[in-house]
Design an enzyme around this catalytic site. Structure first.
Site, mmCIF file in Angstrom:
data_model
loop_
_atom_site.group_PDB
_atom_site.id
_atom_site.type_symbol
_atom_site.label_atom_id
_atom_site.label_comp_id
_atom_site.label_asym_id
_atom_site.label_seq_id
_atom_site.Cartn_x
_atom_site.Cartn_y
_atom_site.Cartn_z
ATOM 1 N N GLY A 15 0.780 -1.149 0.064
ATOM 2 C CA GLY A 15 -0.034 -0.064 -0.092
ATOM 3 C C GLY A 15 0.751 1.098 -0.286
ATOM 4 N N PHE A 18 1.671 5.417 5.200
ATOM 5 C CA PHE A 18 0.869 6.047 6.153
ATOM 6 C C PHE A 18 -0.490 5.007 6.030
ATOM 7 C CE2 PHE A 18 3.464 9.708 5.222
ATOM 8 C CZ PHE A 18 3.952 9.975 6.350
ATOM 9 N N SER A 19 -0.389 3.604 5.215
ATOM 10 C CA SER A 19 -1.596 2.800 5.173
ATOM 11 C C SER A 19 -1.487 1.817 6.169
ATOM 12 C CB SER A 19 -1.489 2.410 3.743
ATOM 13 O OG SER A 19 -0.508 1.447 3.686
ATOM 14 N N LYS A 21 1.160 -0.515 6.881
ATOM 15 C CA LYS A 21 2.040 -1.641 6.430
ATOM 16 C C LYS A 21 2.847 -2.182 7.608
ATOM 17 C CE LYS A 21 4.057 0.184 2.933
ATOM 18 N NZ LYS A 21 3.450 1.593 3.413
ATOM 19 N N GLU A 89 9.772 -2.925 4.457
ATOM 20 C CA GLU A 89 10.373 -2.109 3.489
ATOM 21 C C GLU A 89 11.016 -2.916 2.290
ATOM 22 O OE1 GLU A 89 9.472 0.795 3.448
ATOM 23 O OE2 GLU A 89 9.153 1.413 5.395
ATOM 24 N N GLN A 91 10.630 -2.911 -0.582
ATOM 25 C CA GLN A 91 10.761 -2.465 -1.923
ATOM 26 C C GLN A 91 12.167 -1.898 -2.136
ATOM 27 O OE1 GLN A 91 8.949 -1.191 0.486
ATOM 28 N NE2 GLN A 91 9.779 1.072 0.929
ATOM 29 N N CYS A 145 -6.398 10.209 2.021
ATOM 30 C CA CYS A 145 -5.816 11.147 1.077
ATOM 31 C C CYS A 145 -5.847 12.539 2.110
ATOM 32 C CB CYS A 145 -6.663 11.520 -0.076
ATOM 33 S SG CYS A 145 -6.106 12.873 -0.996
#
Length: 206
Positions: A15, A18-19, A21, A89, A91, A145
């Site tokens: 995601g 700030f979602s 994870k 993290e 990614q 958002c």
């Protein structure tokens, strides 16, 4: 979460920033630890925003982690007593992390990875899309958002309060002062080639 009849599988948590994870990864790790399972948690050495030796969520929860410079270093810390391998993290690792994760799952380990599925440009981020495609379980989380309050699936990079150019480096470690969660309609990427092309075609259309 459904129950696996065989040991060894991959769970992906993804995601925008700030979602939640890291918070979800920490929750699963603590649950496994409560069940007396041996858990090894890893994070990329490049991510030292809050702590060099812990996974820390934006709301302050944390769990001790082993920082590693490359994915191949993960295997050095795995023993026959390890039950669960968690990587935050993800990614930030290169594509070799896919091979490492596949091998661990094939060998019977429960592997949990968390990471951004899109970079600040709104494009697939590193190995995460591949990990999502080979996982037994994918949990895609959304933030809120900061502009309109709608579900946010994208990460807005801000440099001195302004949207970062498409041509900025993809990897730039930051926290709330550098990034915001945004929905599709309020995600801004100046100089994006595809959007510039669309704008030009619209302007020249008879």
């Amino acid at each position: 979460m459904y129950v696996m009849k065989q040991s060894g599988w991959l769970e992906v948590i993804c995601g925008s920033m700030f979602s939640g994870k890291s918070e979800e990864l920490i929750r699963r790790v603590r649950r496994a630890q409560f069940a007396k399972q041996e858990v090894k948690v890893f994070k990329p050495a490049i991510d030292n925003r809050y702590s060099e030796e812990a996974v820390v969520s934006h709301n302050g929860t944390s769990v001790i982690a082993i920082p590693v410079s490359c994915a191949s270093d993960i295997r050095k810390h795995i023993t026959t007593h390890t039950d669960v391998v968690a990587i935050d993290e993800v990614q930030f690792f290169d594509e070799h992390v896919v091979d490492v994760v596949q091998q661990l799952a094939d060998e019977g380990y429960r592997v949990i990875v968390a990471g951004l599925d899109q970079d600040f440009r709104g494009e697939p981020f590193g190995p995460v899309p591949t990990l999502m495609s080979i996982a037994e379980s994918v949990t895609k989380l959304q933030a809120v958002c900061t502009v309109c309050g709608s579900p946010a699936s994208r990460t807005q990079r801000l440099i001195n309060g302004r949207p970062a150019s498409y041509y900025d480096p993809v990897i730039l470690i930051g926290a709330s002062e550098s990034y915001e969660p945004r929905c599709r309609h309020h995600h801004e990427v100046p100089d994006h080639p595809a959007k510039k092309k669309t704008s030009t075609e619209t302007a020249t259309r008879p």
